[in-house]
Design a protein around this motif. Sequence first.
Motif, PDB file in Angstrom:
ATOM      1  N   UNK A 171      31.535  41.482  48.729  1.00  0.00           N
ATOM      2  CA  UNK A 171      30.151  41.449  48.271  1.00  0.00           C
ATOM      3  C   UNK A 171      29.761  42.770  47.636  1.00  0.00           C
ATOM      4  N   UNK A 172      30.160  43.883  48.249  1.00  0.00           N
ATOM      5  CA  UNK A 172      29.813  45.210  47.731  1.00  0.00           C
ATOM      6  C   UNK A 172      30.387  45.410  46.338  1.00  0.00           C
ATOM      7  N   UNK A 173      31.662  45.055  46.142  1.00  0.00           N
ATOM      8  CA  UNK A 173      32.300  45.249  44.840  1.00  0.00           C
ATOM      9  C   UNK A 173      31.696  44.336  43.777  1.00  0.00           C
ATOM     10  N   UNK A 174      31.427  43.075  44.146  1.00  0.00           N
ATOM     11  CA  UNK A 174      30.895  42.130  43.166  1.00  0.00           C
ATOM     12  C   UNK A 174      29.445  42.452  42.808  1.00  0.00           C
ATOM     13  N   UNK A 175      28.630  42.824  43.814  1.00  0.00           N
ATOM     14  CA  UNK A 175      27.211  43.087  43.562  1.00  0.00           C
ATOM     15  C   UNK A 175      27.001  44.353  42.733  1.00  0.00           C
ATOM     16  N   UNK A 176      27.903  45.333  42.879  1.00  0.00           N
ATOM     17  CA  UNK A 176      27.786  46.574  42.117  1.00  0.00           C
ATOM     18  C   UNK A 176      28.691  46.567  40.878  1.00  0.00           C
ATOM     19  N   UNK A 177      29.268  45.366  40.613  1.00  0.00           N
ATOM     20  CA  UNK A 177      30.120  45.187  39.421  1.00  0.00           C
ATOM     21  C   UNK A 177      31.233  46.244  39.349  1.00  0.00           C
ATOM     22  N   UNK A 178      31.858  46.486  40.494  1.00  0.00           N
ATOM     23  CA  UNK A 178      32.993  47.407  40.567  1.00  0.00           C
ATOM     24  C   UNK A 178      34.268  46.575  40.593  1.00  0.00           C
ATOM     25  N   UNK A 179      35.278  47.011  39.868  1.00  0.00           N
ATOM     26  CA  UNK A 179      36.528  46.255  39.841  1.00  0.00           C
ATOM     27  C   UNK A 179      37.170  46.254  41.225  1.00  0.00           C
ATOM     28  N   UNK A 180      37.743  45.129  41.564  1.00  0.00           N
ATOM     29  CA  UNK A 180      38.309  44.942  42.894  1.00  0.00           C
ATOM     30  C   UNK A 180      39.542  45.819  43.101  1.00  0.00           C
ATOM     31  N   UNK A 181      39.604  46.590  44.203  1.00  0.00           N
ATOM     32  CA  UNK A 181      40.800  47.399  44.462  1.00  0.00           C
ATOM     33  C   UNK A 181      41.991  46.522  44.810  1.00  0.00           C
ATOM     34  N   UNK A 182      43.175  47.074  44.624  1.00  0.00           N
ATOM     35  CA  UNK A 182      44.394  46.313  44.873  1.00  0.00           C
ATOM     36  C   UNK A 182      44.715  46.223  46.366  1.00  0.00           C
ATOM     37  N   UNK A 183      44.122  47.118  47.185  1.00  0.00           N
ATOM     38  CA  UNK A 183      44.454  47.160  48.611  1.00  0.00           C
ATOM     39  C   UNK A 183      43.523  46.283  49.446  1.00  0.00           C
ATOM     40  N   UNK A 184      43.187  45.099  48.933  1.00  0.00           N
ATOM     41  CA  UNK A 184      42.265  44.222  49.643  1.00  0.00           C
ATOM     42  C   UNK A 184      42.974  43.127  50.439  1.00  0.00           C
ATOM     43  N   UNK A 185      44.301  43.188  50.532  1.00  0.00           N
ATOM     44  CA  UNK A 185      45.014  42.148  51.265  1.00  0.00           C
ATOM     45  C   UNK A 185      44.713  42.257  52.756  1.00  0.00           C
ATOM     46  N   UNK A 186      44.875  41.140  53.458  1.00  0.00           N
ATOM     47  CA  UNK A 186      44.583  41.090  54.893  1.00  0.00           C
ATOM     48  C   UNK A 186      45.391  42.120  55.671  1.00  0.00           C
ATOM     49  N   UNK A 187      46.693  42.213  55.371  1.00  0.00           N
ATOM     50  CA  UNK A 187      47.565  43.099  56.138  1.00  0.00           C
ATOM     51  C   UNK A 187      47.237  44.559  55.883  1.00  0.00           C
ATOM     52  N   UNK A 188      46.874  44.914  54.644  1.00  0.00           N
ATOM     53  CA  UNK A 188      46.513  46.305  54.331  1.00  0.00           C
ATOM     54  C   UNK A 188      45.222  46.688  55.042  1.00  0.00           C
ATOM     55  N   UNK A 189      44.235  45.782  55.035  1.00  0.00           N
ATOM     56  CA  UNK A 189      42.974  46.042  55.736  1.00  0.00           C
ATOM     57  C   UNK A 189      43.237  46.231  57.232  1.00  0.00           C
TER      58      UNK A 189
END
Length: 338
Positions: free
Chosen positions: A268-286
């Motif tokens: 939500x934070x990335x989409x609402x502020x129109x920031x490109x999604x980081x690559x480290x958003x996978x479940x295991x990385x989080x």
Amino acid sequence: MDPESEVPHSVKVTPLQQVLASCTGAVLTSLMVTPLDVVKIRLQAQSNPFSKGKCFVYSNGLMDHMCICEEVGNKAWYKKPGNFQGTLDAFLKIIRNEGIKSLWSGLPPTLVMAVPATVIYFTCYDQLTAVLRSKLGENETRIPIIAGIIARFGAVTVISPLELIRTKMQSKKFSYKELHQFVSKKVSEDGWISLWKGWASTVLRDVPFSAIYWYDYEILKKWLCEKSCIDEPTFMISFTSGALSGSFAAIVTLPFDVVKTQKQTQLWTYESHKISMPLHMSTWVIMKNIVAKNGFSGLFAGLVPRLIKIAPACAIMISTYEFGKAFFQRQNVQRQQF
């Protein structure tokens, strides 16, 4: 002897009756569990106010809701003043100062989304169980696991696009025309698969929960029936089995729930502020980031609040569902006799 145990096994409950029983259970669960989380959120907002422009996940036992922290002047339900001294004090003051309806804030979207999801889930589970028992035998212990996995997998997949749309609608007020434009644009830019964003993290949490829950529930139910010398479960046996199996499943799958919550808020934070999604958003990385930052215990953050919601939600849902099926089964027997 409980009257439910006198119902012949040969008389089946129809799929429509299963739908009605699960629908009733979902509505009752929503009505009874929602106030618990409303009070929890209000207590959290009092001790640690939510900052403007942030979001948090509100879950009432049946489903999650993304809540957006509004402007300071906006009278959001989670920002109303309270000076609460504890849970019971919060209940009493909310009822006295704001009216009893405030305890069910956020209920309409739950009923719109959770009821069909629950109906699909429980009806599919029962239908799959019946098919598997006819193929593998009545006493096959793997049946609840297989049926639970397939039923939850199907329910999550069907509801996932609606979840995305609902989350978008909660971020700001959309007209139906604007919503249609948003969906059309998303599909044209990223394809139909984009409507299932967040599906993987939901599956990772809900599918293992379902497998553990149904396996434990069926074993506990059978054991309690044997101890009580009855063939069919009473309301209290279903209630107790549901609460215990739901609690155990909630503890085991909590790390995936923590990851899903963090992923939802980050998305939500990335989409609402129109920031490109980081690559480290996978479940295991989080998950690795959480362990690195807060230790292994960070994966089990919020255990007590989750149990406070999940245990009664599972108990109310399954006991109401079983009671509804037993009621319809008795009606079917009476119709056959006349």
